[in-house]
Scaffold this active site. Structure first.
Site, PDB file in Angstrom:
ATOM      1  N   GLU A 156       7.695 -16.761  -4.439  1.00 20.43           N
ATOM      2  CA  GLU A 156       7.925 -15.491  -5.140  1.00 20.43           C
ATOM      3  C   GLU A 156       9.400 -15.108  -5.071  1.00 20.43           C
ATOM      4  O   GLU A 156      10.005 -14.726  -6.085  1.00 20.43           O
ATOM      5  CB  GLU A 156       7.086 -14.374  -4.524  1.00 20.43           C
ATOM      6  N   ARG A 187      35.747  -6.544 -29.728  1.00 14.85           N
ATOM      7  CA  ARG A 187      36.307  -5.211 -29.551  1.00 14.85           C
ATOM      8  C   ARG A 187      37.834  -5.277 -29.474  1.00 14.85           C
ATOM      9  O   ARG A 187      38.390  -6.066 -28.702  1.00 14.85           O
ATOM     10  CB  ARG A 187      35.755  -4.592 -28.279  1.00 14.85           C
ATOM     11  N   GLY A 218      31.620   3.214 -23.083  1.00 14.75           N
ATOM     12  CA  GLY A 218      30.551   4.091 -23.534  1.00 14.75           C
ATOM     13  C   GLY A 218      29.415   3.354 -24.196  1.00 14.75           C
ATOM     14  O   GLY A 218      28.242   3.724 -24.059  1.00 14.75           O
ATOM     15  N   GLU A 241       0.839  -1.193   0.000  1.00 13.46           N
ATOM     16  CA  GLU A 241       0.000   0.000   0.000  1.00 13.46           C
ATOM     17  C   GLU A 241       0.873   1.242   0.000  1.00 13.46           C
ATOM     18  O   GLU A 241       2.090   1.151   0.222  1.00 13.46           O
ATOM     19  CB  GLU A 241      -0.928  -0.012   1.219  1.00 13.46           C
ATOM     20  N   THR A 249      12.604  -6.042   0.344  1.00 17.41           N
ATOM     21  CA  THR A 249      13.850  -5.282   0.237  1.00 17.41           C
ATOM     22  C   THR A 249      15.011  -6.079   0.828  1.00 17.41           C
ATOM     23  O   THR A 249      14.814  -7.011   1.624  1.00 17.41           O
ATOM     24  CB  THR A 249      13.746  -3.948   0.994  1.00 17.41           C
ATOM     25  N   GLY A 260       4.753  -1.114   2.987  1.00 15.51           N
ATOM     26  CA  GLY A 260       5.540  -1.934   2.078  1.00 15.51           C
ATOM     27  C   GLY A 260       6.128  -3.105   2.840  1.00 15.51           C
ATOM     28  O   GLY A 260       5.507  -4.156   2.989  1.00 15.51           O
TER      29      GLY A 260
END
Length: 342
Positions: free
Chosen positions: A198, A224, A297, A77, A322, A81
């Site tokens: 989950e 490269r 880059g 909500e 978290t 959390g």
């Protein structure tokens, strides 16, 4: 879509290990798409299969397994959390209507909208139904129920942009008894059980991201050239790739070990469900960071896709728990074990 759902309800009848395989592979290609898949297949389908009645399974599972209806789960909500038991959404039983009246707001809901204009099709919603902190009940809420509406589509996210996230609003939504999942005031255990699979599948997403980044690093650095040779011949690049591979394999071994021992109908597997996500999420972000560094880059721009993988990986340190919540949960469980880890 119904990977862990019995074939009786048009699912695939598979286990946690199969779920990990699928989430790793989908995340390798597109983590955001995989996140939406997880919300539907694990947070909605698996949860309903484990906790719903036979009548509810017959009513809802064939539609969500076929993809006729797409949805997710509503837990977080705006002000709840990590402290999920502090949720404010409330459902009150109305005897005259023989059902519950649901009010509240849910935030950060994956698949909360599918088009930005309306809600998704079907959700499992947790709400407070009693005075005690753990008095939560789980409800099925469907698109079209009066009072159920889209609050807002969450825009401008750092990553996982291909996965729709929304705030959902419930204003005097009538929930018939047929849509009450499990026993009233007993949904906390349902929530904690489903958080385990989950977190394991979120960890699988992390190893998918890491594997993709390693492949991109190897491919790029072999092509490269700098100072007359491929950049993969330089020690700094070799360090980045080799350490990434070792960390990825450690995470992959941990993820599959936990999945192989996970019974989807059980609970109490939180220590390693937390641990595997804690390790794998950080590992994936670090590997993605190295991948950008190896490409210089080119890694920083969208053409090579790895900057997206870095942005997507960050969500795994927040969503589904978290890092800090994993720390708390793991210490709680380790304290209970005392000096008997093995």
């Amino acid at each position: 879509l119904g990977l862990t759902i019995p074939t009786t309800y048009d699912g695939s009848g598979m286990d946690a290990t199969a779920s990990v395989i699928v989430h790793e592979e989908l995340s390798y290609s597109d983590p955001a798409f995989c996140l939406s898949y997880l919300a539907h297949s694990i947070l909605l389908c698996n949860n309903l299969n484990v906790n719903g009645s036979t009548e509810q399974k017959e009513m809802f599972l064939p539609q969500v397994c076929s993809g006729e209806k797409i949805g997710g789960m509503c837990m977080s909500e705006p002000s709840a959390g990590t402290d999920v038991l502090g949720m404010k959404s409330k459902a009150v039983y109305d005897e005259s209507m023989d059902g519950f009246i649901l009010n509240g707001n849910k935030m950060w809901i994956t698949n909360g909208t599918l088009d930005g204009n309306d809600t998704g099709d079907i959700f499992l919603v947790y709400a407070r139904t009693g005075n005690n902190r753990m008095d939560l009940t789980q409800f099925v809420v469907e698109n079209g129920m009066e009072g159920f509406k889209l609050g807002q589509k969450i825009e401008d996210k750092l990553g996982m942009r291909a996965s729709c996230t929304a705030e959902l609003v419930f204003e005097n939504v009538f929930i018939p008894n047929s849509h009450v999942v499990g026993q009233v005031n007993q949904a906390t255990i349902c929530m904690m059980r489903n958080l385990e699979i989950e977190r394991v599948t979120l960890a699988a997403m992390a190893i998918g991201i890491a594997r993709r980044c390693i492949d991109e690093m190897v491919s790029y650095s072999m092509e490269r050239s700098a100072f007359g040779k491929s950049t993969i011949e330089f020690g700094q690049i070799q360090k980045a790739i080799s350490e990434s591979y070792a960390e990825y394999m450690a995470g992959r071994s941990y993820v599959y070990a936990v999945a192989n021992g996970l019974d989807l109908m059980s609970n109490g597997n939180g220590l390693d469900a937390d641990g595997v996500k804690l390790y794998s999420a950080k590992m994936a972000k670090n590997v993605a960071d190295r991948c950008i560094q190896v490409m210089g880059g080119y890694g920083y721009v969208g053409e090579y896709k790895v900057e997206r993988l870095w942005r997507d990986a960050k969500l795994l340190e927040i969503g589904g728990g978290t890092n800090e919540s994993h720390h708390k949960n793991m210490i709680r469980d380790l304290k209970k074990m005392g000096n008997k880890l093995m």
